[in-house]
Design an enzyme around this catalytic site. Structure first.
Site, PDB file in Angstrom:
ATOM      1  N   PRO A 122       0.833  -1.203   0.000  1.00 22.76           N
ATOM      2  CA  PRO A 122       0.000   0.000   0.000  1.00 22.76           C
ATOM      3  C   PRO A 122       0.868   1.253   0.000  1.00 22.76           C
ATOM      4  O   PRO A 122       1.878   1.326   0.687  1.00 22.76           O
ATOM      5  CB  PRO A 122      -0.792  -0.122   1.302  1.00 22.76           C
ATOM      6  N   CYS A 123       0.460   2.225  -0.794  1.00 22.98           N
ATOM      7  CA  CYS A 123       1.300   3.395  -1.012  1.00 22.98           C
ATOM      8  C   CYS A 123       0.668   4.694  -0.545  1.00 22.98           C
ATOM      9  O   CYS A 123       1.257   5.758  -0.713  1.00 22.98           O
ATOM     10  CB  CYS A 123       1.636   3.506  -2.496  1.00 22.98           C
ATOM     11  N   GLN A 124      -0.511   4.629   0.064  1.00 17.71           N
ATOM     12  CA  GLN A 124      -1.207   5.857   0.429  1.00 17.71           C
ATOM     13  C   GLN A 124      -0.365   6.742   1.339  1.00 17.71           C
ATOM     14  O   GLN A 124      -0.409   7.965   1.248  1.00 17.71           O
ATOM     15  CB  GLN A 124      -2.529   5.545   1.140  1.00 17.71           C
ATOM     16  N   SER A 127       2.657   8.344  -0.992  1.00 20.98           N
ATOM     17  CA  SER A 127       2.434   8.877  -2.332  1.00 20.98           C
ATOM     18  C   SER A 127       2.380  10.396  -2.257  1.00 20.98           C
ATOM     19  O   SER A 127       2.163  10.984  -1.195  1.00 20.98           O
ATOM     20  CB  SER A 127       1.123   8.337  -2.913  1.00 20.98           C
ATOM     21  N   ASN A 169       4.758   0.328  -7.487  1.00 20.92           N
ATOM     22  CA  ASN A 169       4.445   1.371  -6.525  1.00 20.92           C
ATOM     23  C   ASN A 169       4.329   2.721  -7.197  1.00 20.92           C
ATOM     24  O   ASN A 169       4.196   2.801  -8.413  1.00 20.92           O
ATOM     25  CB  ASN A 169       5.446   1.381  -5.385  1.00 20.92           C
TER      26      ASN A 169
END
Length: 173
Positions: A122-124, A127, A169
């Site tokens: 997960p990149c939230q 980012s 990603n």
């Protein structure tokens, strides 16, 4: 078609990366996804590929058209077809059990080496959009535990030492 390569999909989601590898003929050793709804989608896709390989897509079409329920549809699928979908949360304390499950699956299928590991943590949290939202987040970006999930990916690389890997990603990692 590939030459019988196998793969593990980490942070699998609904299987976007897996789908491409499956279409190319790779064999999925394991899909690891914590979200139960995404894991159900992975099970549906695994069922599709099983029915396609046995020339019996009529059950899949009947399910998609609403002629049969999901329960009836999944009753047509041997349990070993979906047993490689691990609906698990990856964390430092859960990795030993996940590694054990994968090792057992490898042994049961006579697999001695993982060819490819794919996935995108997960990149939230890191980012560019996530950073912009940080001041409005319940947990500020710099405290978000998702910032460190890439380290779990690295532990899979260290343990299984695949021939190759795909790390998907976003800009900002």
């Amino acid at each position: 078609m590939c030459l019988n390569y196998n793969f593990i999909d980490l942070f699998a989601g609904a299987g976007g990366l897996s789908e491409g590898f499956l279409q190319a003929g790779f064999h999925a050793v394991a899909h690891i996804e914590k979200d139960a709804f995404a894991a159900r989608t992975l099970a549906t896709r695994s069922a599709y590929y099983h029915l396609k390989s046995t020339g019996n897509l009529s059950f899949y079409r009947a399910y998609l058209s609403g002629e049969i329920t999901r329960d009836i549809f999944m009753q047509q699928i041997p349990t070993d077809v979906t047993s490689n979908i691990l609906n698990e949360t990856m964390a430092d304390d859960t990795l030993p059990a996940i590694f054990n499950k994968i090792d057992v699956m490898m042994k049961e299928h006579g697999i001695s080496k993982i060819d490819v590991i794919v996935g995108g943590p997960p990149c939230q949290a890191y980012s560019l959009v996530g950073r912009a939202q940080s001041s409005h987040m319940e947990v500020p970006m710099h405290e978000d535990p998702r910032n460190y999930l890439y380290k779990l990916y690295a532990r899979f690389l260290k343990r299984y030492q695949p021939r190759m890997f795909v790390f998907e990603n976003v800009k900002g990692i």
